[in-house]
Design an enzyme around this catalytic site. Structure first.
Site, short mmCIF file in Angstrom:
data_model
loop_
_atom_site.label_atom_id
_atom_site.label_comp_id
_atom_site.label_asym_id
_atom_site.label_seq_id
_atom_site.Cartn_x
_atom_site.Cartn_y
_atom_site.Cartn_z
N ALA A 22 0.97 -1.16 -0.11
CA ALA A 22 -0.13 -0.01 -0.04
C ALA A 22 0.93 1.21 -0.04
O ALA A 22 1.52 1.68 1.03
CB ALA A 22 -0.84 -0.12 1.28
N THR A 23 1.09 1.75 -1.20
CA THR A 23 2.25 2.79 -1.42
C THR A 23 1.75 4.10 -0.66
O THR A 23 2.67 4.87 -0.16
CB THR A 23 2.49 3.27 -2.89
OG1 THR A 23 1.16 3.42 -3.49
CG2 THR A 23 2.91 2.11 -3.43
N CYS A 24 0.57 4.30 -0.44
CA CYS A 24 0.02 5.40 0.21
C CYS A 24 0.50 5.39 1.77
O CYS A 24 0.64 6.40 2.37
CB CYS A 24 -1.52 5.78 0.11
SG CYS A 24 -2.46 4.42 0.86
N MET A 25 0.63 4.13 2.40
CA MET A 25 1.04 4.13 3.67
C MET A 25 2.41 3.69 3.71
O MET A 25 2.91 3.19 4.93
CB MET A 25 0.03 3.38 4.54
CG MET A 25 -1.47 3.65 4.68
SD MET A 25 -2.43 2.78 5.37
CE MET A 25 -2.52 1.34 4.16
#
Length: 1029
Positions: free
Chosen positions: A995-998
């Site tokens: 999960a690149t956003c996190m």
């Protein structure tokens, strides 16, 4: 009143203050004082009346007596001197005694008699050829007192007569002595005979005239004079007035001389030399004045006035012809000849430097073709006053301070100073200090007044200024002699640092040299300074800058130069020079840092100030503080990592303010992966500056037209930024080209490929700015000369190797070519070759007809460099910069040099620091730092190649490069979460996801290192976009 029980009487107290007796006494004293003053005033009034009456009666008696003598004179000699022979001029005759007693310049009959007398003197001298015998007879020694007295009075009477009647005779004032009918010429020619320096009475006569301030009379005569039409026809002849001035000027200062000293205010220097364009009217006088002895005498006289700060300049001219400007122009026109003589003295050069420094400082700045005077340049007090010199007067001054003058002055001042002067264990002697002080004061004021482009190259390459000043500064630095210099620098106030004045001159001249020298000269031949000396110079400049900007800052750190526009002298305030040194020293240090970035010769830490600490960094973020001013003016004094922290905190502050205004994401875009650039341009190019600052969310569409399932919490946008920059800056797209070192720069022929190429450059500029604004590192290696355009800097010859090494080698070959360059048949044109189409451009107007020669080859070299580095890409760079500055403020970018700017864009090129990532990693879902799966994971990641490590980083964060300051600054911190709750075979067959956003990696608990490595490599190389989410 009731009885209070107290039998004593209560004292009465007067609440009015002093007693009435005291008030009466004060009143009496005041009346007495006023009465005494009244009586004194009456006595003074009576005394003044008596003096006036006495003077009036005396003058009346004198006038009556003069009338009697005049009448007797007419009876004896005739009204037109018909009865005068040569014996009448002898010591025994009453002729001259009577004439000088009654003659009055206001009386026209007396004027006619005086003219006739002078005509007779010339006639009798021509007959006999002996002036002394005419006035003194055969025995001059016994009659010398009487003869000198008569000739002094006669000479002054002639000058008074000319002065009083100057308006009536203005057409005759510049006539030659050959005009028989011109009364003015007759009077002046008689003066020439009487004032001949060879005559025995010349000294006393000239001294008497000087005491009577005759130069002030001559000044008014000259200003009244008109160019005589007939005199113009007789070109080359000397006017009688010019002859008289030449006699008086050449007499003063001659030896032996017993003339008394005259008030400088009434001297030739300040009465005649302040007349505009004096030498055009009196070219013969110019030749006389230009002799070494006279120039030295008058220069010394003016220098003494300057040292005493005497305001002796006349103020009777128009504002565009101020006295200080006129005298400067006239002095500079003549002193060149004296300086060029081999016996020119060191003392004269010192005096000349002091005088010209004073006069130049009073001038308003002189405009060049490329420079306009700003609004702040002309402020006196609270009022804005425009002072404009006459154009011809400006031209006279600028033409006089030419290359020849500068070379001669510096040669005389530094003639006895060797660049290897003395021992390095000794400080400079008094003569060297005086020479350096005089040269630096003169040049400092010259830099503030005259156009710099006219003088910098001369000072850099035709004088010994740089080696002499460097040797001086180096020895003062090594022997700690700076503190003893201010009291020996007369130009500075006593509390100024000793290095201030030398640095104000050395920095701009050496900086100019660095623009012209090539890489081989600087690094290999170590010219103009050795690399060891350059390292020492960096230390001196760094310490000076820190002292100026932090320890003892001026009241106006960013103020411009100091300018005095009054005719009175103002000593240059330390704050003004301090401000200038702060500017030129920071520019030079920045330039030296560029040289160090090209090829390192000193550690980068040598540019960092010693006093930068956490308090300084905290202050630098706040506008208006000293630390913030240093960050703007001399950012290299602060370590790079500290500046990055300041930069990121400024960006974070702007982002927080933006998020507070816009809670909801307004800009969501649907982007096809295989048309990423076109879709992004069509949808995002019209975004406003406010929209660019806000959140942008992206939904990808894969090659099958299906939206990818990832939800953009920031990671998809990071992936979008990395992919679009890779596509847009790809050389195959035609907007950018590669250098030999695979560095990107705008394609000069981009307009031949894309009609809207300039709009694309604007869009790409805003795209790069958005990446930096969001802290996203993108792998785009830009050429240094293009990064200079983001800083709005000009590229020079030394930047050319990064673009075209072969062209650079050819230009350097021309620079050092010893033969006749004109034989090479080169012209001021350059051939452009874009996509097989050749075009020829002129480097100068009419360049195809201007051949390159040994004299203009340097100009040719720099014009070619300018064309390739600046001109060809000017449109593309300008539009890219406009888009870039939509988000990136200029003051943010100015904190970094080009090398550091590349690190801000792309991060470090070094390998991924796995240990740093491990120290700044969180764990979830049952994992911890000592878990066996985690140990295997870190071992596998360390064993990856650099390319696979970058792919892994992109897989988990959306960007292939880590934060510039380390993973400690990754937001949020990298986290590894256990995926698949059980360790079943089906669960272990799953691939890792992210999960690149996190910045989150979901890692199944694989049983072996080999399995973990296989699955992880497959996931990061799948290029499945967000379908694995």
């Amino acid at each position: 009143m009731f009885f209070s029980g107290d039998p004593t009487t209560r004292k009465r107290v007067d609440l009015g203050g002093r007693s009435s007796k005291e008030r009466d006494r004060q009143k009496l004293l005041e009346q007495t004082r006023l009465e005494r003053n009244r009586r004194l005033w009456l006595r003074q009034q009576n005394s003044a009346a008596l003096k006036i009456q006495k003077y009036f009666r005396g003058r009346k008696v004198v006038e009556v007596e003069r009338a009697k003598v005049r009448e007797q004179f007419y009876k004896t000699y005739g009204k037109h001197c018909h009865h005068v022979d040569r014996h009448c001029f002898g010591p025994d005759s009453e002729f001259l005694r009577q004439l000088i007693f009654f003659v009055n310049a206001w009386n026209m009959n007396d004027f006619s008699v005086l003219v006739e007398t002078c005509r007779l003197i010339q006639h009798f001298v021509r007959e006999s050829g002996d002036v002394v015998e005419l006035f003194a007879g055969t025995d001059y020694l016994s009659n010398h007192s009487l003869v000198v007295y008569r000739l002094k009075r006669l000479s002054f009477a002639c000058i008074q007569a000319i002065h009083h009647n100057r308006n009536k005779l203005k057409d005759q004032l510049l006539m030659t002595g050959e005009e028989p009918s011109a009364s003015t010429a007759i009077l002046l020619q008689a003066l020439v005979l009487i004032l001949d320096p060879k005559l025995p009475w010349a000294c006393k006569t000239v001294g008497y005239l000087l005491q009577r301030n005759v130069f002030s009379l001559f000044r008014e005569v000259i200003l009244t004079a008109k160019e005589n039409i007939n005199a113009k026809g007789s070109f080359g002849k000397v006017s009688a007035l010019e002859h008289v001035l030449a006699c008086m000027v050449s007499h003063v200062g001659q030896s032996p001389c017993i003339c008394t000293n005259v008030d400088p205010q009434w001297s030739f220097s300040f009465q005649i030399l302040t007349i505009p364009f004096l030498w055009k009217k009196f070219p013969y006088l110019k030749e006389v004045f230009a002799s070494r002895s006279l120039t030295q005498y008058y220069t010394n006289q003016m220098a003494l006035c300057v040292q005493n700060h005497a305001n002796v300049l006349p103020t009777d001219m128009l504002n565009e012809f101020p006295g200080y400007a006129c005298i400067l122009g006239n002095i500079l026109e003549t002193t060149g000849a004296a300086l060029s003589q081999p016996d020119c003295s060191f003392e004269m050069a010192l005096d000349l430097a002091a005088v010209t420094t004073y006069l130049l400082e009073a001038l308003p700045p002189i405009k060049s073709s490329s420079r306009e005077i700003g609004e702040d340049d002309m402020i006196i007090g609270d009022e804005s006053v425009e002072i404009v010199l006459d154009d011809n007067l400006q031209q006279q001054i600028t033409n006089a301070i030419d290359s020849r003058f500068l070379v001669q002055l510096t040669n005389v001042l530094f003639g006895g100073i060797s660049t290897a002067h003395g021992s390095h264990n000794e400080g400079p002697d008094d003569k060297e200090v005086a020479a350096v002080a005089a040269a630096c004061a003169f040049l400092h004021v010259t830099f503030n007044t005259l156009p710099l482009e006219r003088i910098m190259t001369v000072l850099a390459y035709r004088t010994e200024l740089v080696p002499v000043l460097w040797n001086f500064m180096k020895r003062c630095h090594e022997n700690q002699k700076w503190s003893s210099l201010p009291e020996r620098f007369s130009y500075l106030l006593g509390d100024a640092p000793g290095w201030l004045l030398p640095l104000s001159v050395f920095c701009p001249v050496y900086k100019h040299m660095l623009m012209i020298v090539d890489n081989e000269e600087f690094y290999e031949q170590e010219k103009p300074l050795s690399l060891k000396d350059v390292r020492c110079l960096i230390v001196i400049l760094r310490q000076a800058l820190w002292q100026i900007l932090w320890v003892n800052p001026s009241a106006h750190p960013s103020s411009g130069k100091f300018i005095s526009y009054t005719s009175g002298h103002k000593k240059h305030p330390v704050e003004a020079i301090q401000s200038r040194v702060g500017t030129v020293a920071s520019e030079l240090l920045s330039q030296l840092q560029d040289w160090n970035n090209r090829r390192q010769f000193t550690p980068p830490s040598d540019f960092h100030a010693d006093g930068v600490n956490d308090y300084f960094i905290s202050q630098a973020v706040t506008e208006g503080t000293k630390a913030h001013d240093i960050l703007k003016q001399a950012p290299f004094l602060i370590p790079f990592t500290s500046r990055v922290k300041i930069f990121t905190s400024q960006l974070a502050s702007v982002r927080q303010r933006q998020e507070a205004h816009g809670v909801f994401t307004r800009n969501r875009f649907r982007i096809r992966r295989d048309h990423i650039l076109e879709d992004a341009y069509n949808q995002m190019s019209a975004l406003s500056e406010e929209d660019l600052r806000g959140l942008i969310r992206v939904t990808f569409v894969n090659e099958f037209g299906v939206e990818e399932p990832g939800i953009d919490g920031g990671g998809i946008f990071k992936d979008f930024m990395e992919n679009i920059t890779r596509a847009a800056f790809d050389v195959q797209y035609g907007l950018f080209k590669e250098t030999a070192d695979h560095l990107l720069y705008p394609n000069p022929g981009s307009g031949m490929i894309h009609e809207q190429h300039l709009q694309f450059f604007h869009f790409l500029g805003s795209l790069l700015a958005k990446a930096m604004f969001e802290g996203i590192l993108v792998d785009i290696p830009f050429a240094t000369f293009f990064l200079s355009k983001l800083k709005q800097k000009y590229n020079y010859l030394n930047d050319l190797p990064s673009l075209d090494p072969e062209l650079y080698r050819h230009l350097i070959f021309l620079k050092h070519y010893k033969e006749d360059i004109s034989e090479l048949e080169l012209y001021f044109v350059i051939v452009n070759n874009e996509y097989g189409e050749q075009t020829e451009e002129e480097l100068l107007p009419g360049g195809k007809n201007i051949r390159v020669t040994n004299e203009n080859v340097i100009t040719f070299i720099h014009l070619v460099s300018n064309h390739r580095l600046n001109f060809q890409i000017r449109q593309q760079s300008t539009h890219f910069l406009r888009g870039f500055q939509q988000l990136m403020r200029k003051e943010w970018i100015d904190m970094f040099n080009e090398h550091e700017l590349q690190l801000l864009i792309s991060g470090s090129l070094d390998s991924l620091d796995v240990d740093d990532l491990r120290q700044n990693t969180n764990y979830a879902g049952g994992y911890h730092g000592e878990h066996y799966v985690i140990d295997m994971f870190w071992e596998v990641l360390k064993s990856f190649s650099l390319e696979n490590q970058k792919k892994f980083l992109k897989f988990v964060t959306g960007c292939s490069r880590g934060p510039l300051l380390g993973f400690k600054y990754l937001e949020p911190l990298f986290c590894i979460q256990r995926a698949a709750g059980s360790a079943s075979e089906e669960a272990l067959d799953r691939l890792p996801t992210s999960a690149t956003c996190m910045n989150l990696l979901k890692l199944p608990p694989y049983g072996s290192k080999e399995q973990l490595e296989t699955k992880l490599l497959y996931a990061i190389n799948a290029d499945a976009g967000f379908d694995l989410s």
